[in-house]
Design a protein around this motif. Structure first.
Motif, PDB file in Angstrom:
ATOM      1  N   ASP A 229       0.267  45.712  33.168  1.00 54.41           N
ATOM      2  CA  ASP A 229       0.714  44.398  33.641  1.00 54.41           C
ATOM      3  C   ASP A 229       1.192  44.436  35.088  1.00 54.41           C
ATOM      4  N   SER A 230       1.291  43.244  35.667  1.00 52.77           N
ATOM      5  CA  SER A 230       1.900  43.179  36.996  1.00 52.77           C
ATOM      6  C   SER A 230       2.684  41.887  37.168  1.00 52.77           C
ATOM      7  N   ILE A 231       3.747  41.990  37.915  1.00 50.80           N
ATOM      8  CA  ILE A 231       4.542  40.816  38.295  1.00 50.80           C
ATOM      9  C   ILE A 231       4.639  40.835  39.807  1.00 50.80           C
ATOM     10  N   ILE A 232       4.334  39.707  40.418  1.00 55.88           N
ATOM     11  CA  ILE A 232       4.461  39.646  41.880  1.00 55.88           C
ATOM     12  C   ILE A 232       5.436  38.541  42.239  1.00 55.88           C
ATOM     13  N   VAL A 233       6.386  38.868  43.081  1.00 53.99           N
ATOM     14  CA  VAL A 233       7.370  37.868  43.506  1.00 53.99           C
ATOM     15  C   VAL A 233       7.222  37.631  44.996  1.00 53.99           C
ATOM     16  N   PHE A 234       6.967  36.375  45.354  1.00 51.28           N
ATOM     17  CA  PHE A 234       6.964  35.993  46.777  1.00 51.28           C
ATOM     18  C   PHE A 234       8.311  35.399  47.085  1.00 51.28           C
ATOM     19  N   LYS A 235       8.978  35.951  48.074  1.00 53.70           N
ATOM     20  CA  LYS A 235      10.315  35.445  48.375  1.00 53.70           C
ATOM     21  C   LYS A 235      10.296  34.667  49.679  1.00 53.70           C
ATOM     22  N   SER A 236      11.123  33.632  49.694  1.00 53.00           N
ATOM     23  CA  SER A 236      11.273  32.845  50.904  1.00 53.00           C
ATOM     24  C   SER A 236      12.750  32.536  51.029  1.00 53.00           C
ATOM     25  N   ARG A 237      13.242  32.518  52.272  1.00 54.52           N
ATOM     26  CA  ARG A 237      14.683  32.375  52.410  1.00 54.52           C
ATOM     27  C   ARG A 237      15.141  31.021  51.862  1.00 54.52           C
ATOM     28  N   GLU A 238      14.376  29.996  52.144  1.00 49.77           N
ATOM     29  CA  GLU A 238      14.742  28.683  51.642  1.00 49.77           C
ATOM     30  C   GLU A 238      13.502  27.887  51.328  1.00 49.77           C
ATOM     31  N   GLN A 239      13.692  26.869  50.499  1.00 45.71           N
ATOM     32  CA  GLN A 239      12.538  26.074  50.089  1.00 45.71           C
ATOM     33  C   GLN A 239      11.852  25.432  51.289  1.00 45.71           C
ATOM     34  N   LYS A 240      12.656  25.068  52.284  1.00 44.38           N
ATOM     35  CA  LYS A 240      12.054  24.342  53.404  1.00 44.38           C
ATOM     36  C   LYS A 240      11.144  25.222  54.264  1.00 44.38           C
ATOM     37  N   TRP A 241      11.239  26.524  54.116  1.00 47.60           N
ATOM     38  CA  TRP A 241      10.343  27.400  54.864  1.00 47.60           C
ATOM     39  C   TRP A 241       9.016  27.611  54.139  1.00 47.60           C
ATOM     40  N   LEU A 242       8.884  26.918  53.044  1.00 48.59           N
ATOM     41  CA  LEU A 242       7.682  27.099  52.241  1.00 48.59           C
ATOM     42  C   LEU A 242       6.837  25.836  52.337  1.00 48.59           C
ATOM     43  N   ASP A 243       5.632  25.986  52.804  1.00 53.98           N
ATOM     44  CA  ASP A 243       4.752  24.829  52.908  1.00 53.98           C
ATOM     45  C   ASP A 243       3.861  24.823  51.676  1.00 53.98           C
ATOM     46  N   LYS A 244       4.018  23.812  50.855  1.00 58.03           N
ATOM     47  CA  LYS A 244       3.285  23.818  49.593  1.00 58.03           C
ATOM     48  C   LYS A 244       2.215  22.731  49.626  1.00 58.03           C
ATOM     49  N   GLN A 245       0.987  23.127  49.381  1.00 60.44           N
ATOM     50  CA  GLN A 245      -0.091  22.150  49.379  1.00 60.44           C
ATOM     51  C   GLN A 245      -0.720  22.135  47.996  1.00 60.44           C
ATOM     52  N   ILE A 246      -0.907  20.956  47.466  1.00 56.96           N
ATOM     53  CA  ILE A 246      -1.496  20.874  46.134  1.00 56.96           C
ATOM     54  C   ILE A 246      -2.841  20.166  46.215  1.00 56.96           C
ATOM     55  N   VAL A 247      -3.849  20.810  45.689  1.00 60.73           N
ATOM     56  CA  VAL A 247      -5.179  20.205  45.632  1.00 60.73           C
ATOM     57  C   VAL A 247      -5.438  19.890  44.170  1.00 60.73           C
ATOM     58  N   GLY A 248      -5.830  18.678  43.885  1.00 61.29           N
ATOM     59  CA  GLY A 248      -6.089  18.323  42.491  1.00 61.29           C
ATOM     60  C   GLY A 248      -4.801  17.959  41.778  1.00 61.29           C
ATOM     61  N   GLN A 249      -4.685  18.416  40.557  1.00 61.07           N
ATOM     62  CA  GLN A 249      -3.568  17.993  39.716  1.00 61.07           C
ATOM     63  C   GLN A 249      -2.298  18.787  39.984  1.00 61.07           C
ATOM     64  N   GLU A 250      -1.194  18.059  40.137  1.00 59.32           N
ATOM     65  CA  GLU A 250       0.088  18.740  40.116  1.00 59.32           C
ATOM     66  C   GLU A 250       0.513  18.761  38.657  1.00 59.32           C
ATOM     67  N   LYS A 251       0.646  19.960  38.095  1.00 61.69           N
ATOM     68  CA  LYS A 251       0.860  20.042  36.661  1.00 61.69           C
ATOM     69  C   LYS A 251       2.298  19.758  36.256  1.00 61.69           C
ATOM     70  N   ASN A 252       3.218  20.008  37.171  1.00 61.04           N
ATOM     71  CA  ASN A 252       4.613  19.809  36.821  1.00 61.04           C
ATOM     72  C   ASN A 252       5.389  19.598  38.108  1.00 61.04           C
ATOM     73  N   ASP A 253       6.092  18.469  38.230  1.00 62.25           N
ATOM     74  CA  ASP A 253       6.899  18.364  39.443  1.00 62.25           C
ATOM     75  C   ASP A 253       8.308  18.877  39.145  1.00 62.25           C
ATOM     76  N   LEU A 254       8.889  19.532  40.142  1.00 60.14           N
ATOM     77  CA  LEU A 254      10.152  20.221  39.916  1.00 60.14           C
ATOM     78  C   LEU A 254      11.275  19.378  40.468  1.00 60.14           C
ATOM     79  N   ASP A 255      11.667  18.383  39.727  1.00 62.21           N
ATOM     80  CA  ASP A 255      12.675  17.479  40.218  1.00 62.21           C
ATOM     81  C   ASP A 255      13.929  17.650  39.376  1.00 62.21           C
ATOM     82  N   ASN A 256      15.089  17.472  39.990  1.00 63.09           N
ATOM     83  CA  ASN A 256      16.271  17.472  39.139  1.00 63.09           C
ATOM     84  C   ASN A 256      16.680  16.047  38.747  1.00 63.09           C
ATOM     85  N   PHE A 257      15.759  15.094  39.004  1.00 65.15           N
ATOM     86  CA  PHE A 257      15.953  13.726  38.498  1.00 65.15           C
ATOM     87  C   PHE A 257      14.911  13.480  37.433  1.00 65.15           C
ATOM     88  N   ILE A 258      15.320  13.472  36.194  1.00 72.11           N
ATOM     89  CA  ILE A 258      14.336  13.440  35.127  1.00 72.11           C
ATOM     90  C   ILE A 258      14.405  12.114  34.363  1.00 72.11           C
TER      91      ILE A 258
END
Lengths: 336, 87
Positions: free
Chosen positions: B58-87
């Motif tokens: 098996d393998s586990i890979i962790v990508f670390k980023s100092r903060e969420q804002k330094w991460l540019d996330k692009q979604i093509v197609g379906q977003e399967k789950n949005d990560l909101d704390n307003f549910i």
């Protein structure tokens, strides 16, 4: 930092594999696709919709020390599920009680709390004065009261609270000048009569529950307060601490949201003689509120960045130090 | 710290891994999780995973980023789950 989760949708929250599972329900009562909440990323839960849950869940939340705050249909704070106290400290408890029972000592703390609150209100007025709102009249009136309070060495608490009432009245008059499109026309509650009042009530109840949540993580007893009379059925110490933070957190946010037109007339429901935020309005407010609490400021004494939520906790620590006689309490004063 | 964790495990251990990750992070798609997590909590997670994974397979890979804002996330197609704390 673990987050606060806000549950708007009605649904069922359950324990699932040592974590949480939320199954939303639509209007017909059909379950929709569940979402999983990572238990280690939760600080507290705020429930605004109707929630189904069982005792297994509450046992689990209690174990994980996650408080749950409930709000009713009109978004009034109705109560909290609080896990068992985990920071018990007899010494602090006794010191806190003593500080309350000795009038001279109690007055010192009460005065400081009020001083902090009023100072922050004045800062708010000053901020808008610089932005071309004519509020000097109110400012100078409040300053007079502020000086009276600062100098009051011997004053019954009731009189102090009376002065607080006077200050608030003047302060709320200034709201009409600061806010662009809405009129406040004095404070009205139970029920709030117009939009601004609805926002203040809504904001204050979240400020109160923020303080409840933070006091829980300290050794303080939330029922023994200094400025407010410790009453039954409420955490009056949270009211004391909220006094300092309401101008910083709630009022500033309301001004910003209304003047930037993020919250508009369509976000309110007017029914009979009452005015409440509707669901979309509540969501906008809480999003901004959540962002605000995560914002950090540079703390001068510690030379560190501290979030607003943390600041409330630190206020509690200062109170602990004061009652234990380690350090004299000085309230949080906004500098900007 | 903001991380993206991906894993690739043998069929028998996939469920265990998913359940473990759900306690700490948000699921975004099959065998991918992301979320805010502290150094210690991440260590805790990996330590627990250590108990059941087969390191030879098996393998586990962790990508670390100092903060969420330094991460540019692009979604093509379906977003399967949005990560909101307003549910």
């Amino acid at each position: 930092m673990p987050k606060t989760y806000y549950l708007f949708n009605p649904g069922r929250l359950s324990k699932n594999n040592r974590s949480l599972k939320f199954t939303p329900v639509d209007a017909e009562g059909n379950a929709k696709k569940p979402t999983y909440l990572p238990i280690n990323d939760i600080n507290e839960l705020c429930v605004l919709g109707s929630l189904d849950a069982n005792s297994a869940l509450y046992n689990f939340l209690g174990q994980q020390k996650i408080p749950v705050h409930f709000f009713d249909y009109y978004e009034h704070y109705t109560g909290s599920f609080m896990p068992k106290d985990y920071l018990l400290a007899g010494k602090v408890h006794i010191a806190q009680t003593q500080a309350y029972t000795q009038p001279a000592q109690r007055l010192v703390i009460a005065r400081k709390l009020l001083e902090g609150g009023i100072y922050n209100m004045l800062k708010n007025l000053g901020y808008y004065q610089n932005r071309g709102k004519e509020v000097t009249v109110y400012g100078s009136k409040i300053k007079q009261y502020y000086e009276t309070i600062r100098q009051a060495q011997e004053m019954p608490i009731a009189e102090l609270m009376g002065l607080e009432g006077n200050v608030r009245q003047v302060y709320y008059q200034a709201f009409d000048t600061i806010i662009n499109d809405f009129a406040m026309q004095g404070r009205s509650r139970q029920p709030p009569l117009n939009e601004v009042n609805a926002l203040i009530s809504f904001g204050n109840s979240f400020c109160y529950n923020l303080c409840v949540g933070q006091i829980y993580h300290t050794q303080l007893d939330p029922t023994i307060s200094f400025l407010h009379e410790p009453g039954a059925r409420r955490y009056s110490l949270a009211l004391d601490i909220a006094e300092v933070f309401k101008p910083v957190l709630v009022d500033r946010l309301i001004f910003a949201l209304l003047n930037k037109k993020q919250i508009q007339a369509k976000h309110f429901d007017k029914k009979l003689n009452a005015c409440y935020l509707n669901e979309s309005g509540g969501k906008i407010y809480l999003k901004a509120w959540d962002e605000r609490l995560k914002e950090t400021i540079k703390h001068r004494a510690m030379n560190k960045n501290v979030s607003y939520r943390r600041l409330v906790r630190m206020e509690c620590y200062k109170l602990v130090k004061h009652v234990l006689g380690i350090d004299e309490y000085s309230p949080f004063k906004m500098r900007w | 710290m903001y991380v993206i964790l991906v894993y690739d495990c043998g069929e028998k251990r996939v469920n265990k891994m998913r359940k473990l990750c759900r306690r700490y992070l948000h699921w975004i798609q099959n065998s991918v999780f992301e979320g805010e997590i502290s150094e210690v909590k991440l260590k805790e997670l990996l330590l627990e995973a250590d108990q059941f994974i087969d390191k030879a397979y098996d393998s586990i890979i962790v990508f670390k980023s100092r903060e969420q804002k330094w991460l540019d996330k692009q979604i093509v197609g379906q977003e399967k789950n949005d990560l909101d704390n307003f549910i």
